[in-house]
Write a protein that holds these residues in place. Structure first.
Motif, short mmCIF file in Angstrom:
data_model
loop_
_atom_site.label_atom_id
_atom_site.label_comp_id
_atom_site.label_asym_id
_atom_site.label_seq_id
_atom_site.Cartn_x
_atom_site.Cartn_y
_atom_site.Cartn_z
N ASP A 140 0.84 -1.19 0.00
CA ASP A 140 0.00 0.00 0.00
C ASP A 140 0.87 1.25 0.00
O ASP A 140 1.77 1.40 0.83
N VAL A 141 0.63 2.13 -0.93
CA VAL A 141 1.43 3.34 -1.06
C VAL A 141 0.84 4.51 -0.28
O VAL A 141 1.48 5.54 -0.14
N ILE A 142 -0.38 4.36 0.21
CA ILE A 142 -1.02 5.42 0.99
C ILE A 142 -0.55 5.29 2.43
O ILE A 142 -0.81 4.28 3.08
N THR A 143 0.14 6.29 2.92
CA THR A 143 0.59 6.27 4.31
C THR A 143 -0.60 6.60 5.22
O THR A 143 -1.59 7.20 4.78
N ALA A 144 -0.49 6.23 6.47
CA ALA A 144 -1.57 6.49 7.43
C ALA A 144 -1.83 7.99 7.57
O ALA A 144 -2.98 8.42 7.64
N ARG A 145 -0.78 8.79 7.57
CA ARG A 145 -1.00 10.23 7.74
C ARG A 145 -1.63 10.84 6.49
O ARG A 145 -2.44 11.76 6.58
N LEU A 146 -1.29 10.32 5.32
CA LEU A 146 -1.94 10.79 4.10
C LEU A 146 -3.41 10.37 4.10
O LEU A 146 -4.29 11.15 3.72
N TRP A 147 -3.68 9.16 4.54
CA TRP A 147 -5.07 8.68 4.64
C TRP A 147 -5.88 9.57 5.56
O TRP A 147 -7.02 9.93 5.27
N ARG A 148 -5.30 9.98 6.70
CA ARG A 148 -6.01 10.88 7.62
C ARG A 148 -6.33 12.21 6.93
O ARG A 148 -7.41 12.76 7.09
N ARG A 149 -5.39 12.72 6.14
CA ARG A 149 -5.62 13.99 5.43
C ARG A 149 -6.71 13.82 4.36
O ARG A 149 -7.55 14.69 4.17
N ILE A 150 -6.69 12.69 3.66
CA ILE A 150 -7.73 12.42 2.65
C ILE A 150 -9.09 12.42 3.34
O ILE A 150 -10.05 13.03 2.85
N GLN A 151 -9.19 11.74 4.47
CA GLN A 151 -10.47 11.68 5.20
C GLN A 151 -10.90 13.05 5.68
O GLN A 151 -12.09 13.34 5.73
N ARG A 152 -9.95 13.90 6.06
CA ARG A 152 -10.28 15.25 6.50
C ARG A 152 -10.79 16.10 5.34
O ARG A 152 -11.79 16.81 5.46
N ASP A 153 -10.12 16.02 4.19
CA ASP A 153 -10.49 16.84 3.04
C ASP A 153 -11.70 16.29 2.29
O ASP A 153 -12.40 17.05 1.62
N PHE A 154 -11.93 14.98 2.39
CA PHE A 154 -13.05 14.32 1.71
C PHE A 154 -13.81 13.50 2.75
O PHE A 154 -13.60 12.30 2.87
N PRO A 155 -14.67 14.15 3.55
CA PRO A 155 -15.31 13.48 4.69
C PRO A 155 -16.26 12.34 4.32
O PRO A 155 -16.48 11.45 5.14
N ASP A 156 -16.81 12.34 3.12
CA ASP A 156 -17.67 11.24 2.70
C ASP A 156 -16.79 9.99 2.54
O ASP A 156 -15.83 10.01 1.76
N PRO A 157 -17.09 8.89 3.26
CA PRO A 157 -16.23 7.70 3.21
C PRO A 157 -16.04 7.13 1.81
O PRO A 157 -14.94 6.70 1.46
N GLU A 158 -17.09 7.13 0.99
CA GLU A 158 -16.96 6.60 -0.37
C GLU A 158 -16.03 7.47 -1.21
O GLU A 158 -15.24 6.97 -2.00
N THR A 159 -16.15 8.78 -1.05
CA THR A 159 -15.29 9.69 -1.80
C THR A 159 -13.84 9.54 -1.35
O THR A 159 -12.92 9.52 -2.18
N ALA A 160 -13.62 9.41 -0.05
CA ALA A 160 -12.26 9.21 0.47
C ALA A 160 -11.65 7.94 -0.10
O ALA A 160 -10.48 7.92 -0.52
N GLN A 161 -12.43 6.86 -0.14
CA GLN A 161 -11.95 5.60 -0.72
C GLN A 161 -11.63 5.78 -2.20
O GLN A 161 -10.64 5.26 -2.70
N ARG A 162 -12.48 6.51 -2.89
CA ARG A 162 -12.26 6.75 -4.32
C ARG A 162 -10.96 7.52 -4.54
O ARG A 162 -10.17 7.18 -5.41
N VAL A 163 -10.75 8.57 -3.75
CA VAL A 163 -9.52 9.36 -3.86
C VAL A 163 -8.30 8.48 -3.61
O VAL A 163 -7.32 8.51 -4.38
N ALA A 164 -8.35 7.66 -2.57
CA ALA A 164 -7.22 6.77 -2.27
C ALA A 164 -6.97 5.80 -3.43
O ALA A 164 -5.82 5.57 -3.82
N GLY A 165 -8.03 5.26 -4.00
CA GLY A 165 -7.88 4.35 -5.14
C GLY A 165 -7.28 5.05 -6.35
O GLY A 165 -6.42 4.49 -7.04
N LEU A 166 -7.73 6.27 -6.60
CA LEU A 166 -7.18 7.04 -7.72
C LEU A 166 -5.69 7.32 -7.53
O LEU A 166 -4.90 7.24 -8.47
N LEU A 167 -5.32 7.65 -6.29
CA LEU A 167 -3.91 7.92 -6.00
C LEU A 167 -3.06 6.66 -6.17
O LEU A 167 -1.95 6.73 -6.72
N ARG A 168 -3.58 5.52 -5.73
CA ARG A 168 -2.84 4.26 -5.91
C ARG A 168 -2.62 3.96 -7.39
O ARG A 168 -1.53 3.59 -7.80
N GLN A 169 -3.65 4.15 -8.17
CA GLN A 169 -3.53 3.89 -9.60
C GLN A 169 -2.59 4.89 -10.27
O GLN A 169 -1.82 4.54 -11.16
#
Length: 148
Positions: A3-32
């Motif tokens: 996994d290339v998403i670090t825990a601290r980056l994941w926390r920032r994604i969740q803060r900037d994109f509070p909707d859980p589905e959107t946060a997951q989507r952003v993380a998936g897009l970043l991985r790809q």
């Protein structure tokens, strides 16, 4: 791929994109995004590049797509969107923007590789047209009901 998403980056994604589905989507897009860049990121630093996308997007999913497109063209241009990332002390900037690495941050981040390919410009334009139609239709409906 680990996994290339670090825990601290994941926390920032969740803060900037509070909707859980959107946060997951952003993380998936970043991985790809990172997967598609492959070895070309040697000088860029994976977390630095992904953090630049998240920080410059300022909580707007549409910007994530545009920034990923820019990064796929040339990741150095992406870094220029956040001048401090391009020229500054990236570790200090990452600590300030994402928070310091905390105990337990080596645990896997939820989400796997969800997210899908970044949408093409044509797809995004079609989605934007549909949103405008929906918004216009809703505002017309509101005017009709106000007069009654």
């Amino acid at each position: 791929m680990d996994d290339v998403i670090t825990a601290r980056l994941w926390r920032r994604i969740q803060r900037d994109f509070p909707d859980p589905e959107t946060a997951q989507r952003v993380a998936g897009l970043l991985r790809q995004f990172i997967g598609r860049l492959g070895d070309s990121t040697r000088g860029g630093g994976v977390e630095r590049l992904m953090a630049t996308v998240v920080l410059c997007a300022e909580g707007k999913l549409r910007e994530i797509y545009d920034l990923i497109d820019l990064g796929l063209t040339d990741w150095r241009d992406l870094l220029m969107c956040h001048e401090e990332m391009a020229y500054g002390d990236d570790e200090a900037i990452l600590d300030r923007e994402l928070g310091p690495v905390a105990p337990g941050d080596d645990q896997p981040v939820p989400g796997g590789s969800r997210g899908g390919e970044p949408a093409s410009r044509k797809t995004r334009k079609a989605e934007a047209r549909q949103r405008r139609k929906t918004t216009r239709a809703g505002s017309r409906q509101g005017r009709r009901t106000r007069g009654r």
